[in-house]
Write a protein that holds these residues in place. Sequence first.
Motif, PDB file in Angstrom:
ATOM      1  N   ASN A 284       0.845  -1.188   0.000  1.00 57.74           N
ATOM      2  CA  ASN A 284       0.000   0.000   0.000  1.00 57.74           C
ATOM      3  C   ASN A 284       0.880   1.239   0.000  1.00 57.74           C
ATOM      4  O   ASN A 284       2.097   1.147   0.205  1.00 57.74           O
ATOM      5  N   ALA A 285       0.263   2.391  -0.209  1.00 56.75           N
ATOM      6  CA  ALA A 285       1.007   3.653  -0.181  1.00 56.75           C
ATOM      7  C   ALA A 285       0.266   4.678   0.655  1.00 56.75           C
ATOM      8  O   ALA A 285      -0.974   4.666   0.735  1.00 56.75           O
ATOM      9  N   VAL A 286       1.018   5.559   1.279  1.00 57.12           N
ATOM     10  CA  VAL A 286       0.457   6.765   1.885  1.00 57.12           C
ATOM     11  C   VAL A 286       0.917   7.947   1.047  1.00 57.12           C
ATOM     12  O   VAL A 286       2.014   7.942   0.486  1.00 57.12           O
ATOM     13  N   ALA A 287       0.068   8.950   0.948  1.00 58.43           N
ATOM     14  CA  ALA A 287       0.391  10.140   0.151  1.00 58.43           C
ATOM     15  C   ALA A 287       0.237  11.370   1.046  1.00 58.43           C
ATOM     16  O   ALA A 287      -0.864  11.922   1.178  1.00 58.43           O
ATOM     17  N   PRO A 288       1.320  11.792   1.699  1.00 59.60           N
ATOM     18  CA  PRO A 288       1.228  12.970   2.574  1.00 59.60           C
ATOM     19  C   PRO A 288       0.946  14.239   1.780  1.00 59.60           C
ATOM     20  O   PRO A 288       1.365  14.396   0.630  1.00 59.60           O
ATOM     21  N   GLY A 289       0.238  15.154   2.430  1.00 58.69           N
ATOM     22  CA  GLY A 289       0.070  16.501   1.906  1.00 58.69           C
ATOM     23  C   GLY A 289       1.090  17.410   2.567  1.00 58.69           C
ATOM     24  O   GLY A 289       2.274  17.081   2.644  1.00 58.69           O
ATOM     25  N   PHE A 290       0.633  18.555   3.077  1.00 58.29           N
ATOM     26  CA  PHE A 290       1.546  19.479   3.748  1.00 58.29           C
ATOM     27  C   PHE A 290       1.806  18.965   5.157  1.00 58.29           C
ATOM     28  O   PHE A 290       0.912  18.937   6.005  1.00 58.29           O
ATOM     29  N   ILE A 291       3.044  18.567   5.413  1.00 58.09           N
ATOM     30  CA  ILE A 291       3.459  18.065   6.720  1.00 58.09           C
ATOM     31  C   ILE A 291       4.515  19.007   7.286  1.00 58.09           C
ATOM     32  O   ILE A 291       5.436  19.433   6.583  1.00 58.09           O
ATOM     33  N   GLU A 292       4.404  19.329   8.558  1.00 55.43           N
ATOM     34  CA  GLU A 292       5.328  20.254   9.210  1.00 55.43           C
ATOM     35  C   GLU A 292       6.697  19.594   9.415  1.00 55.43           C
ATOM     36  O   GLU A 292       6.893  18.807  10.345  1.00 55.43           O
ATOM     37  N   THR A 293       7.634  19.900   8.525  1.00 51.81           N
ATOM     38  CA  THR A 293       8.992  19.361   8.597  1.00 51.81           C
ATOM     39  C   THR A 293       9.974  20.498   8.318  1.00 51.81           C
ATOM     40  O   THR A 293       9.583  21.620   7.969  1.00 51.81           O
ATOM     41  N   LYS A 294      11.257  20.200   8.428  1.00 48.03           N
ATOM     42  CA  LYS A 294      12.274  21.201   8.103  1.00 48.03           C
ATOM     43  C   LYS A 294      12.176  21.609   6.631  1.00 48.03           C
ATOM     44  O   LYS A 294      12.450  22.753   6.277  1.00 48.03           O
ATOM     45  N   MET A 295      11.787  20.665   5.773  1.00 48.25           N
ATOM     46  CA  MET A 295      11.676  20.969   4.354  1.00 48.25           C
ATOM     47  C   MET A 295      10.566  21.988   4.108  1.00 48.25           C
ATOM     48  O   MET A 295      10.755  22.978   3.390  1.00 48.25           O
ATOM     49  N   THR A 296       9.400  21.795   4.710  1.00 49.85           N
ATOM     50  CA  THR A 296       8.314  22.752   4.490  1.00 49.85           C
ATOM     51  C   THR A 296       8.564  24.064   5.217  1.00 49.85           C
ATOM     52  O   THR A 296       8.058  25.114   4.797  1.00 49.85           O
ATOM     53  N   ALA A 297       9.354  24.021   6.284  1.00 52.60           N
ATOM     54  CA  ALA A 297       9.691  25.261   6.991  1.00 52.60           C
ATOM     55  C   ALA A 297      10.506  26.203   6.114  1.00 52.60           C
ATOM     56  O   ALA A 297      10.491  27.423   6.309  1.00 52.60           O
ATOM     57  N   ALA A 298      11.220  25.628   5.141  1.00 55.69           N
ATOM     58  CA  ALA A 298      12.065  26.438   4.263  1.00 55.69           C
ATOM     59  C   ALA A 298      11.303  27.005   3.068  1.00 55.69           C
ATOM     60  O   ALA A 298      11.865  27.768   2.283  1.00 55.69           O
ATOM     61  N   MET A 299      10.024  26.660   2.920  1.00 54.99           N
ATOM     62  CA  MET A 299       9.231  27.163   1.802  1.00 54.99           C
ATOM     63  C   MET A 299       8.943  28.655   1.971  1.00 54.99           C
ATOM     64  O   MET A 299       8.892  29.162   3.102  1.00 54.99           O
ATOM     65  N   PRO A 300       8.750  29.395   0.881  1.00 53.92           N
ATOM     66  CA  PRO A 300       8.317  30.791   0.996  1.00 53.92           C
ATOM     67  C   PRO A 300       7.026  30.882   1.811  1.00 53.92           C
ATOM     68  O   PRO A 300       6.181  29.984   1.761  1.00 53.92           O
ATOM     69  N   MET A 301       6.858  31.966   2.564  1.00 58.79           N
ATOM     70  CA  MET A 301       5.762  32.076   3.513  1.00 58.79           C
ATOM     71  C   MET A 301       4.398  31.896   2.849  1.00 58.79           C
ATOM     72  O   MET A 301       3.529  31.192   3.373  1.00 58.79           O
ATOM     73  N   PHE A 302       4.187  32.498   1.681  1.00 57.67           N
ATOM     74  CA  PHE A 302       2.882  32.406   1.035  1.00 57.67           C
ATOM     75  C   PHE A 302       2.551  30.956   0.670  1.00 57.67           C
ATOM     76  O   PHE A 302       1.439  30.478   0.917  1.00 57.67           O
ATOM     77  N   LEU A 303       3.527  30.265   0.096  1.00 51.19           N
ATOM     78  CA  LEU A 303       3.285  28.870  -0.262  1.00 51.19           C
ATOM     79  C   LEU A 303       3.084  28.006   0.981  1.00 51.19           C
ATOM     80  O   LEU A 303       2.253  27.078   0.989  1.00 51.19           O
ATOM     81  N   ARG A 304       3.835  28.311   2.028  1.00 52.78           N
ATOM     82  CA  ARG A 304       3.704  27.539   3.264  1.00 52.78           C
ATOM     83  C   ARG A 304       2.316  27.724   3.874  1.00 52.78           C
ATOM     84  O   ARG A 304       1.667  26.759   4.271  1.00 52.78           O
ATOM     85  N   GLU A 305       1.855  28.963   3.934  1.00 54.47           N
ATOM     86  CA  GLU A 305       0.535  29.209   4.507  1.00 54.47           C
ATOM     87  C   GLU A 305      -0.573  28.623   3.634  1.00 54.47           C
ATOM     88  O   GLU A 305      -1.572  28.117   4.143  1.00 54.47           O
ATOM     89  N   SER A 306      -0.413  28.669   2.322  1.00 52.47           N
ATOM     90  CA  SER A 306      -1.404  28.062   1.432  1.00 52.47           C
ATOM     91  C   SER A 306      -1.479  26.560   1.669  1.00 52.47           C
ATOM     92  O   SER A 306      -2.565  25.978   1.738  1.00 52.47           O
TER      93      SER A 306
END
Length: 434
Positions: free
Chosen positions: A366-388
Amino acid sequence: MTDRYATFAHSGAGRFLVKRLGLPDPPKLRRYGPGNEFGPVTLGGSGRLAEPTRHILDKLPTAGEGTSAVVFDASGIADSAGLGALYDFFHPVIRSVRPSGRVIVLGAPPELCTSAREATAQRALEGFVRSLGKEIGRGSTAQLVYVAPGAEEATESTLRFLLSGRSAYVSGQVIRIGPAAVDVPDDWDRPLVGKTAIVTGAARGIGAAIAGVLTREGAHVVCLDVPAAGEDLSRVANENKGTALQLDLTAEDAPRRLADFIATRHVHADVFVHNAGITRDKTLGKMSAEQWASVIDVNLASQERINDVLLAERLLGDNGRIVAVSSVSGIAGNRGQTNYATSKAGVIGLVQATAGAVAEHGLTINAVAPGFIETKMTAAMPMFLRESGRRLNSLAQGGLPVDVAETIAWLASPASGGVNGNVVRVCGQSLLGA
Protein backbone atom coordinates in the motif's frame (compact mmCIF):
# COMPACT_ATOMS: atom_id res chain seq x y z
CA MET A 1 7.91 23.90 13.27
CA THR A 2 5.45 26.25 14.96
CA ASP A 3 2.26 27.25 13.17
CA ARG A 4 2.11 30.81 14.46
CA TYR A 5 -1.23 31.55 12.84
CA ALA A 6 -2.86 28.56 14.54
CA THR A 7 -1.37 29.61 17.87
CA PHE A 8 -2.81 33.10 17.39
CA ALA A 9 -6.20 31.75 16.24
CA HIS A 10 -6.48 29.74 19.46
CA SER A 11 -5.83 32.81 21.65
CA GLY A 12 -8.59 35.01 23.04
CA ALA A 13 -8.00 37.88 20.64
CA GLY A 14 -7.42 35.46 17.79
CA ARG A 15 -10.72 33.66 18.30
CA PHE A 16 -12.54 36.98 18.18
CA LEU A 17 -10.89 38.10 14.93
CA VAL A 18 -11.21 34.70 13.26
CA LYS A 19 -14.94 34.67 13.90
CA ARG A 20 -15.43 38.35 13.08
CA LEU A 21 -13.46 38.31 9.82
CA GLY A 22 -14.27 34.79 8.66
CA LEU A 23 -10.61 33.73 8.69
CA PRO A 24 -9.45 30.09 8.57
CA ASP A 25 -10.07 28.45 11.94
CA PRO A 26 -7.66 25.53 12.45
CA PRO A 27 -9.15 23.24 15.12
CA LYS A 28 -7.09 21.47 17.76
CA LEU A 29 -6.88 17.90 16.53
CA ARG A 30 -7.34 15.01 18.93
CA ARG A 31 -4.39 12.72 18.28
CA TYR A 32 -3.65 9.32 19.75
CA GLY A 33 -2.43 8.99 23.32
CA PRO A 34 -2.61 6.37 26.05
CA GLY A 35 -6.08 6.30 27.57
CA ASN A 36 -7.38 8.80 25.01
CA GLU A 37 -10.34 6.70 23.91
CA PHE A 38 -13.20 8.05 21.87
CA GLY A 39 -16.74 8.18 23.19
CA PRO A 40 -19.87 6.37 22.07
CA VAL A 41 -20.39 5.43 18.41
CA THR A 42 -23.76 5.65 16.70
CA LEU A 43 -24.33 2.84 14.17
CA GLY A 44 -26.94 2.93 11.41
CA GLY A 45 -27.86 1.10 8.24
CA SER A 46 -29.00 -2.44 7.65
CA GLY A 47 -26.74 -3.96 5.00
CA ARG A 48 -24.54 -7.06 5.29
CA LEU A 49 -21.91 -5.11 7.26
CA ALA A 50 -24.11 -3.87 10.11
CA GLU A 51 -23.89 -6.92 12.35
CA PRO A 52 -20.13 -7.58 11.94
CA THR A 53 -19.52 -3.89 12.61
CA ARG A 54 -21.65 -3.98 15.73
CA HIS A 55 -19.55 -6.84 17.11
CA ILE A 56 -16.38 -4.81 16.52
CA LEU A 57 -17.78 -1.64 18.09
CA ASP A 58 -18.83 -3.58 21.18
CA LYS A 59 -15.16 -4.46 21.78
CA LEU A 60 -13.79 -0.92 21.56
CA PRO A 61 -13.03 1.00 24.77
CA THR A 62 -14.99 4.23 25.04
CA ALA A 63 -14.96 7.21 27.36
CA GLY A 64 -17.06 10.33 27.78
CA GLU A 65 -20.54 11.19 26.64
CA GLY A 66 -22.19 12.42 23.49
CA THR A 67 -21.59 11.20 19.94
CA SER A 68 -17.91 10.79 19.08
CA ALA A 69 -18.45 8.89 15.87
CA VAL A 70 -21.14 7.89 13.41
CA VAL A 71 -20.89 4.73 11.32
CA PHE A 72 -23.44 3.97 8.59
CA ASP A 73 -23.72 0.72 6.64
CA ALA A 74 -24.69 1.73 3.10
CA SER A 75 -23.73 -1.62 1.55
CA GLY A 76 -27.40 -2.51 1.04
CA ILE A 77 -28.23 0.53 -1.10
CA ALA A 78 -29.07 -0.98 -4.49
CA ASP A 79 -30.20 2.02 -6.55
CA SER A 80 -30.28 5.81 -6.58
CA ALA A 81 -33.64 5.93 -4.81
CA GLY A 82 -32.01 4.18 -1.87
CA LEU A 83 -29.54 7.04 -1.43
CA GLY A 84 -32.25 8.85 0.50
CA ALA A 85 -31.26 6.65 3.43
CA LEU A 86 -28.10 8.77 3.76
CA TYR A 87 -30.13 11.91 4.33
CA ASP A 88 -32.61 10.20 6.61
CA PHE A 89 -29.86 8.89 8.90
CA PHE A 90 -27.31 11.69 8.90
CA HIS A 91 -29.57 14.76 8.87
CA PRO A 92 -30.72 14.43 12.51
CA VAL A 93 -27.37 13.33 13.96
CA ILE A 94 -24.55 15.05 12.09
CA ARG A 95 -24.64 18.31 14.06
CA SER A 96 -24.39 16.41 17.34
CA VAL A 97 -20.98 14.88 16.51
CA ARG A 98 -18.40 16.11 19.01
CA PRO A 99 -15.24 18.01 17.95
CA SER A 100 -12.61 15.71 16.41
CA GLY A 101 -15.41 13.26 15.71
CA ARG A 102 -15.45 10.53 13.12
CA VAL A 103 -17.86 9.67 10.30
CA ILE A 104 -17.49 6.37 8.45
CA VAL A 105 -19.68 5.13 5.62
CA LEU A 106 -19.40 1.45 4.71
CA GLY A 107 -20.19 0.39 1.16
CA ALA A 108 -19.80 -2.27 -1.49
CA PRO A 109 -17.06 -1.88 -4.14
CA PRO A 110 -18.86 -0.60 -7.27
CA GLU A 111 -16.74 -2.80 -9.54
CA LEU A 112 -18.08 -5.88 -7.73
CA CYS A 113 -21.76 -4.91 -7.81
CA THR A 114 -24.18 -7.17 -9.66
CA SER A 115 -26.07 -4.44 -11.51
CA ALA A 116 -25.40 -1.06 -13.06
CA ARG A 117 -27.91 0.62 -10.75
CA GLU A 118 -26.26 -0.80 -7.65
CA ALA A 119 -22.79 0.20 -8.89
CA THR A 120 -24.08 3.70 -9.61
CA ALA A 121 -25.49 4.10 -6.11
CA GLN A 122 -22.36 2.77 -4.45
CA ARG A 123 -20.12 5.07 -6.47
CA ALA A 124 -22.30 8.00 -5.42
CA LEU A 125 -21.16 7.43 -1.83
CA GLU A 126 -17.79 8.96 -2.68
CA GLY A 127 -19.31 12.35 -3.42
CA PHE A 128 -21.38 12.22 -0.25
CA VAL A 129 -18.46 11.37 2.04
CA ARG A 130 -16.01 13.85 0.52
CA SER A 131 -18.55 16.66 0.75
CA LEU A 132 -19.47 15.77 4.30
CA GLY A 133 -15.80 15.83 5.26
CA LYS A 134 -15.67 19.45 4.09
CA GLU A 135 -18.80 20.40 6.02
CA ILE A 136 -18.52 18.92 9.50
CA GLY A 137 -15.53 20.98 10.71
CA ARG A 138 -14.17 21.18 14.28
CA GLY A 139 -11.45 18.65 13.50
CA SER A 140 -13.87 15.91 12.49
CA THR A 141 -13.16 13.56 9.60
CA ALA A 142 -15.18 11.46 7.14
CA GLN A 143 -14.17 8.28 5.31
CA LEU A 144 -15.69 5.73 2.93
CA VAL A 145 -14.75 2.08 3.35
CA TYR A 146 -15.68 -0.30 0.53
CA VAL A 147 -15.83 -3.87 1.85
CA ALA A 148 -15.85 -6.70 -0.70
CA PRO A 149 -18.11 -9.72 -0.19
CA GLY A 150 -16.25 -12.19 1.99
CA ALA A 151 -14.21 -9.46 3.69
CA GLU A 152 -16.71 -8.68 6.42
CA GLU A 153 -14.44 -10.08 9.13
CA ALA A 154 -11.37 -8.21 7.86
CA THR A 155 -12.51 -4.71 8.80
CA GLU A 156 -11.54 -4.45 12.47
CA SER A 157 -8.04 -3.04 12.02
CA THR A 158 -9.34 -0.35 9.66
CA LEU A 159 -12.28 0.61 11.86
CA ARG A 160 -10.04 0.84 14.91
CA PHE A 161 -7.67 3.15 13.04
CA LEU A 162 -10.36 5.39 11.57
CA LEU A 163 -12.24 5.69 14.87
CA SER A 164 -9.14 6.66 16.83
CA GLY A 165 -6.86 9.67 17.17
CA ARG A 166 -4.35 7.86 14.97
CA SER A 167 -6.29 9.06 11.91
CA ALA A 168 -6.43 12.72 13.02
CA TYR A 169 -5.10 14.09 9.71
CA VAL A 170 -6.77 11.56 7.39
CA SER A 171 -10.08 12.64 5.89
CA GLY A 172 -12.11 12.26 2.71
CA GLN A 173 -10.49 8.92 1.89
CA VAL A 174 -11.83 5.89 0.06
CA ILE A 175 -10.42 2.64 1.41
CA ARG A 176 -10.97 -0.78 -0.09
CA ILE A 177 -10.91 -4.00 1.93
CA GLY A 178 -10.84 -7.40 0.24
CA PRO A 179 -11.04 -10.97 1.51
CA ALA A 180 -7.84 -12.03 3.24
CA ALA A 181 -6.50 -14.00 6.15
CA VAL A 182 -6.37 -11.78 9.22
CA ASP A 183 -3.88 -12.26 12.03
CA VAL A 184 -5.67 -10.80 15.06
CA PRO A 185 -3.08 -9.47 17.56
CA ASP A 186 -3.13 -10.41 21.22
CA ASP A 187 -2.75 -6.73 22.07
CA TRP A 188 -4.27 -4.18 19.70
CA ASP A 189 -2.02 -1.48 21.16
CA ARG A 190 1.10 -3.48 20.25
CA PRO A 191 0.22 -5.51 17.16
CA LEU A 192 3.83 -5.66 15.90
CA VAL A 193 5.36 -7.47 18.87
CA GLY A 194 7.93 -9.94 17.58
CA LYS A 195 8.03 -8.31 14.13
CA THR A 196 10.98 -6.73 12.32
CA ALA A 197 10.38 -3.53 10.39
CA ILE A 198 12.82 -1.77 8.05
CA VAL A 199 12.35 1.96 7.46
CA THR A 200 14.35 3.77 4.80
CA GLY A 201 15.16 7.47 5.17
CA ALA A 202 14.83 7.01 8.93
CA ALA A 203 17.39 9.55 10.15
CA ARG A 204 15.04 12.51 10.44
CA GLY A 205 11.58 13.95 9.86
CA ILE A 206 8.84 11.59 8.76
CA GLY A 207 11.22 8.60 8.71
CA ALA A 208 12.20 9.13 12.35
CA ALA A 209 8.53 9.42 13.30
CA ILE A 210 7.76 6.16 11.48
CA ALA A 211 10.53 4.41 13.37
CA GLY A 212 9.16 5.73 16.65
CA VAL A 213 5.57 4.68 16.05
CA LEU A 214 6.48 1.21 14.77
CA THR A 215 8.64 0.76 17.88
CA ARG A 216 5.71 1.82 20.05
CA GLU A 217 3.62 -0.79 18.25
CA GLY A 218 6.11 -3.46 19.34
CA ALA A 219 8.39 -3.89 16.32
CA HIS A 220 12.17 -4.10 16.27
CA VAL A 221 13.02 -1.35 13.77
CA VAL A 222 15.98 -1.34 11.42
CA CYS A 223 16.63 2.33 10.67
CA LEU A 224 18.22 2.77 7.24
CA ASP A 225 19.69 5.90 5.69
CA VAL A 226 22.68 7.14 3.71
CA PRO A 227 26.13 7.18 5.38
CA ALA A 228 26.14 10.99 5.40
CA ALA A 229 23.23 10.88 7.87
CA GLY A 230 25.04 8.42 10.12
CA GLU A 231 25.02 10.52 13.29
CA ASP A 232 21.30 11.26 13.14
CA LEU A 233 20.60 7.68 12.10
CA SER A 234 22.41 6.28 15.13
CA ARG A 235 20.51 8.63 17.40
CA VAL A 236 17.12 7.53 16.04
CA ALA A 237 18.07 3.86 16.22
CA ASN A 238 19.30 4.22 19.81
CA GLU A 239 16.19 6.12 20.90
CA ASN A 240 14.07 3.25 19.60
CA LYS A 241 16.38 0.43 20.72
CA GLY A 242 16.62 -0.55 17.09
CA THR A 243 19.40 -1.18 14.56
CA ALA A 244 21.12 1.40 12.36
CA LEU A 245 22.00 0.43 8.79
CA GLN A 246 23.96 2.87 6.64
CA LEU A 247 23.25 2.22 2.97
CA ASP A 248 22.94 4.32 -0.18
CA LEU A 249 19.91 2.80 -1.90
CA THR A 250 21.02 4.10 -5.30
CA ALA A 251 24.29 2.15 -5.17
CA GLU A 252 24.51 -0.67 -7.68
CA ASP A 253 25.04 -3.30 -4.99
CA ALA A 254 22.44 -1.87 -2.55
CA PRO A 255 19.71 -4.50 -3.16
CA ARG A 256 22.22 -7.32 -2.72
CA ARG A 257 23.71 -5.83 0.46
CA LEU A 258 20.24 -5.26 1.89
CA ALA A 259 19.14 -8.80 1.05
CA ASP A 260 22.23 -10.26 2.70
CA PHE A 261 21.68 -8.11 5.78
CA ILE A 262 18.06 -9.29 6.14
CA ALA A 263 18.87 -12.96 5.57
CA THR A 264 21.86 -12.94 7.91
CA ARG A 265 20.60 -10.76 10.75
CA HIS A 266 16.85 -11.35 10.75
CA VAL A 267 16.02 -14.28 8.39
CA HIS A 268 13.21 -12.14 7.01
CA ALA A 269 11.53 -8.76 7.47
CA ASP A 270 7.86 -8.43 8.37
CA VAL A 271 7.41 -4.79 7.36
CA PHE A 272 9.33 -2.77 4.78
CA VAL A 273 8.65 0.97 4.58
CA HIS A 274 9.92 2.84 1.50
CA ASN A 275 10.22 6.31 2.97
CA ALA A 276 13.54 7.58 1.55
CA GLY A 277 13.05 10.47 -0.84
CA ILE A 278 14.61 13.68 -2.09
CA THR A 279 13.50 16.87 -3.84
CA ARG A 280 15.37 18.85 -6.47
CA ASP A 281 12.81 21.51 -7.30
CA LYS A 282 13.06 23.52 -10.51
CA THR A 283 10.68 24.29 -13.32
CA LEU A 284 11.31 21.84 -16.15
CA GLY A 285 12.99 24.41 -18.40
CA LYS A 286 15.56 25.18 -15.70
CA MET A 287 16.02 21.63 -14.39
CA SER A 288 19.28 19.81 -15.07
CA ALA A 289 19.39 16.21 -16.25
CA GLU A 290 21.05 15.25 -12.96
CA GLN A 291 18.23 16.85 -10.94
CA TRP A 292 15.69 14.85 -12.91
CA ALA A 293 17.55 11.55 -12.78
CA SER A 294 18.50 11.67 -9.09
CA VAL A 295 14.93 12.20 -7.94
CA ILE A 296 13.56 9.39 -10.11
CA ASP A 297 16.32 7.05 -8.93
CA VAL A 298 15.93 7.67 -5.19
CA ASN A 299 12.17 8.06 -5.03
CA LEU A 300 11.04 5.38 -7.46
CA ALA A 301 13.65 3.20 -9.18
CA SER A 302 15.31 2.21 -5.89
CA GLN A 303 11.95 0.99 -4.61
CA GLU A 304 11.51 -1.15 -7.71
CA ARG A 305 14.94 -2.71 -7.32
CA ILE A 306 14.45 -3.44 -3.64
CA ASN A 307 10.98 -4.91 -4.14
CA ASP A 308 12.38 -7.18 -6.83
CA VAL A 309 14.88 -8.75 -4.45
CA LEU A 310 12.47 -8.83 -1.49
CA LEU A 311 9.93 -10.78 -3.50
CA ALA A 312 12.28 -12.93 -5.58
CA GLU A 313 14.18 -14.15 -2.52
CA ARG A 314 11.12 -14.29 -0.23
CA LEU A 315 12.67 -11.95 2.30
CA LEU A 316 9.29 -10.88 3.66
CA GLY A 317 7.74 -13.16 6.25
CA ASP A 318 4.25 -14.62 6.16
CA ASN A 319 1.62 -11.86 6.17
CA GLY A 320 4.39 -9.37 5.31
CA ARG A 321 3.79 -5.72 4.53
CA ILE A 322 5.30 -3.24 2.08
CA VAL A 323 4.31 0.39 2.58
CA ALA A 324 5.54 3.11 0.22
CA VAL A 325 5.47 6.85 0.77
CA SER A 326 4.04 8.73 -2.20
CA SER A 327 2.78 12.32 -2.08
CA VAL A 328 -0.24 14.43 -2.93
CA SER A 329 2.10 15.96 -5.52
CA GLY A 330 2.01 12.62 -7.30
CA ILE A 331 -1.79 12.87 -7.48
CA ALA A 332 -2.36 16.56 -8.17
CA GLY A 333 1.01 17.67 -9.55
CA ASN A 334 2.90 20.72 -8.32
CA ARG A 335 4.63 23.60 -10.05
CA GLY A 336 8.40 23.21 -10.04
CA GLN A 337 8.18 19.51 -9.17
CA THR A 338 7.81 17.64 -12.44
CA ASN A 339 10.56 15.25 -11.35
CA TYR A 340 9.19 14.75 -7.84
CA ALA A 341 5.55 14.43 -8.93
CA THR A 342 6.54 11.95 -11.64
CA SER A 343 8.39 9.81 -9.12
CA LYS A 344 5.57 9.90 -6.58
CA ALA A 345 2.92 9.11 -9.19
CA GLY A 346 5.16 6.22 -10.19
CA VAL A 347 5.10 4.96 -6.60
CA ILE A 348 1.30 4.81 -6.82
CA GLY A 349 1.61 2.92 -10.10
CA LEU A 350 4.08 0.52 -8.49
CA VAL A 351 1.69 -0.23 -5.64
CA GLN A 352 -1.31 -0.75 -7.89
CA ALA A 353 0.60 -2.88 -10.38
CA THR A 354 2.16 -5.07 -7.70
CA ALA A 355 -0.81 -5.60 -5.38
CA GLY A 356 -2.22 -8.63 -7.20
CA ALA A 357 1.11 -10.44 -7.35
CA VAL A 358 1.99 -9.93 -3.69
CA ALA A 359 -1.48 -11.01 -2.59
CA GLU A 360 -0.81 -14.43 -4.10
CA HIS A 361 1.94 -14.84 -1.49
CA GLY A 362 -0.15 -13.55 1.44
CA LEU A 363 1.53 -10.13 1.40
CA THR A 364 0.18 -6.61 0.98
CA ILE A 365 1.52 -3.42 -0.58
CA ASN A 366 0.00 0.00 0.00
CA ALA A 367 1.01 3.65 -0.18
CA VAL A 368 0.46 6.76 1.88
CA ALA A 369 0.39 10.14 0.15
CA PRO A 370 1.23 12.97 2.57
CA GLY A 371 0.07 16.50 1.91
CA PHE A 372 1.55 19.48 3.75
CA ILE A 373 3.46 18.07 6.72
CA GLU A 374 5.33 20.25 9.21
CA THR A 375 8.99 19.36 8.60
CA LYS A 376 12.27 21.20 8.10
CA MET A 377 11.68 20.97 4.35
CA THR A 378 8.31 22.75 4.49
CA ALA A 379 9.69 25.26 6.99
CA ALA A 380 12.06 26.44 4.26
CA MET A 381 9.23 27.16 1.80
CA PRO A 382 8.32 30.79 1.00
CA MET A 383 5.76 32.08 3.51
CA PHE A 384 2.88 32.41 1.04
CA LEU A 385 3.29 28.87 -0.26
CA ARG A 386 3.70 27.54 3.26
CA GLU A 387 0.54 29.21 4.51
CA SER A 388 -1.40 28.06 1.43
CA GLY A 389 -0.30 24.49 2.06
CA ARG A 390 -1.43 24.69 5.65
CA ARG A 391 -4.84 26.25 5.08
CA LEU A 392 -6.06 24.69 1.83
CA ASN A 393 -7.47 21.55 3.39
CA SER A 394 -10.57 20.72 5.39
CA LEU A 395 -8.67 20.86 8.70
CA ALA A 396 -7.04 24.25 7.89
CA GLN A 397 -3.58 23.24 9.14
CA GLY A 398 -0.51 21.24 8.30
CA GLY A 399 -0.10 17.69 9.49
CA LEU A 400 2.65 16.30 11.69
CA PRO A 401 5.16 13.56 10.83
CA VAL A 402 3.42 11.34 13.38
CA ASP A 403 0.22 11.52 11.31
CA VAL A 404 2.00 9.81 8.42
CA ALA A 405 3.60 7.33 10.81
CA GLU A 406 0.28 6.35 12.39
CA THR A 407 -1.21 5.64 8.97
CA ILE A 408 1.75 3.48 8.04
CA ALA A 409 1.45 1.57 11.32
CA TRP A 410 -2.17 0.73 10.50
CA LEU A 411 -1.19 -0.58 7.06
CA ALA A 412 1.70 -2.53 8.63
CA SER A 413 -0.51 -4.30 11.15
CA PRO A 414 -0.88 -8.09 10.76
CA ALA A 415 -4.63 -7.50 11.09
CA SER A 416 -4.71 -5.30 7.95
CA GLY A 417 -4.41 -8.19 5.52
CA GLY A 418 -7.52 -7.14 3.60
CA VAL A 419 -6.08 -3.69 2.82
CA ASN A 420 -4.03 -4.13 -0.35
CA GLY A 421 -3.29 -1.82 -3.28
CA ASN A 422 -4.65 1.24 -1.49
CA VAL A 423 -3.31 4.79 -1.68
CA VAL A 424 -4.31 6.74 1.43
CA ARG A 425 -3.78 10.48 1.51
CA VAL A 426 -2.61 12.01 4.79
CA CYS A 427 -3.45 15.57 3.86
CA GLY A 428 -6.32 16.79 6.02
CA GLN A 429 -8.49 16.42 2.89
CA SER A 430 -6.66 18.71 0.51
CA LEU A 431 -9.03 21.10 -1.24
CA LEU A 432 -7.01 21.32 -4.45
CA GLY A 433 -6.33 18.71 -7.08
CA ALA A 434 -6.96 15.60 -5.04
